[in-house]
Write an enzyme that holds these catalytic residues in place. Structure first.
Site, PDB file in Angstrom:
ATOM      1  N   GLY A 203       0.966  -1.271  -0.328  1.00  0.00           N
ATOM      2  CA  GLY A 203      -0.247   0.184   0.375  1.00  0.00           C
ATOM      3  C   GLY A 203       0.685   1.587   0.132  1.00  0.00           C
ATOM      4  O   GLY A 203       1.784   1.172  -0.445  1.00  0.00           O
ATOM      5  N   CYS A 204       0.443   2.374   0.452  1.00  0.00           N
ATOM      6  CA  CYS A 204       0.778   3.884   0.447  1.00  0.00           C
ATOM      7  C   CYS A 204       2.069   3.424   0.756  1.00  0.00           C
ATOM      8  O   CYS A 204       2.230   2.896   1.961  1.00  0.00           O
ATOM      9  CB  CYS A 204       0.284   4.745   1.173  1.00  0.00           C
ATOM     10  SG  CYS A 204       0.660   6.186   1.364  1.00  0.00           S
TER      11      CYS A 204
END
Length: 164
Positions: free
Chosen positions: A12-13
């Site tokens: 993810g981020c």
């Protein structure tokens, strides 16, 4: 310096992953960037196929690749495909970029342990991808949550105990 190794993961981020890993025992440096994609010199605005990843430099006398993966599976949801929190797309996939057969086997072993634990409601969807060039993200993305303590993250410790 001979005991310093690198691990490459995406979950993810990259901001939240970096922030949590930076303080783990044995971690000597973190850098966010792009990995596993189609173009050279990717940027935040142009990184087709690349995951938002993190390069973790660690002291192998203090921690191991297996322990890094154990923590990785505790701080993001590895059962979602191309998604973490509000972030959707292949840039936000869960992936382990293995550098050799030993790392591949460790990754498979840890994934089996995570699946067998039944702590997650689904099966691990983390992809195992051969290492490809890691491109450091722009300076404004490095140490982002240090610079912006109230910035966005969807990463947190979901389980108090480890899988391994």
């Amino acid at each position: 310096m001979e005991n310093i190794k690198k691990a490459y993961i995406a979950g993810g981020c990259f901001w939240g992953m970096e922030e949590l890993f930076r303080v783990r025992p044995g971690i000597v440096d973190t850098e966010v960037g792009y990995i596993g994609g189609e173009n050279q010199n990717p940027t935040y605005r142009n990184h087709p196929g690349h995951a938002e990843g993190i390069e973790i430099s660690y002291d192998a006398t203090q921690t191991s690749f297996e322990e890094i993966l154990d923590y990785f599976f505790r701080i993001h949801n590895p059962t979602t495909v191309d998604r973490q929190g509000n972030d959707i797309g292949s840039s936000y996939r869960s992936a382990i970029f293995y550098q050799n057969e030993e790392e591949l086997e460790i990754a498979k072993k840890v994934i089996k342990i995570v699946n067998d634990s039944n702590k997650w409601e689904g099966e691990v969807a983390t992809t195992l991808e051969p290492f490809s060039p890691f491109w450091a993200a722009e300076p404004e993305h490095q140490d982002y949550l240090q610079k912006h303590p109230n910035g966005y993250t969807c990463h947190f410790e979901r389980f108090d105990s480890s899988f391994i």
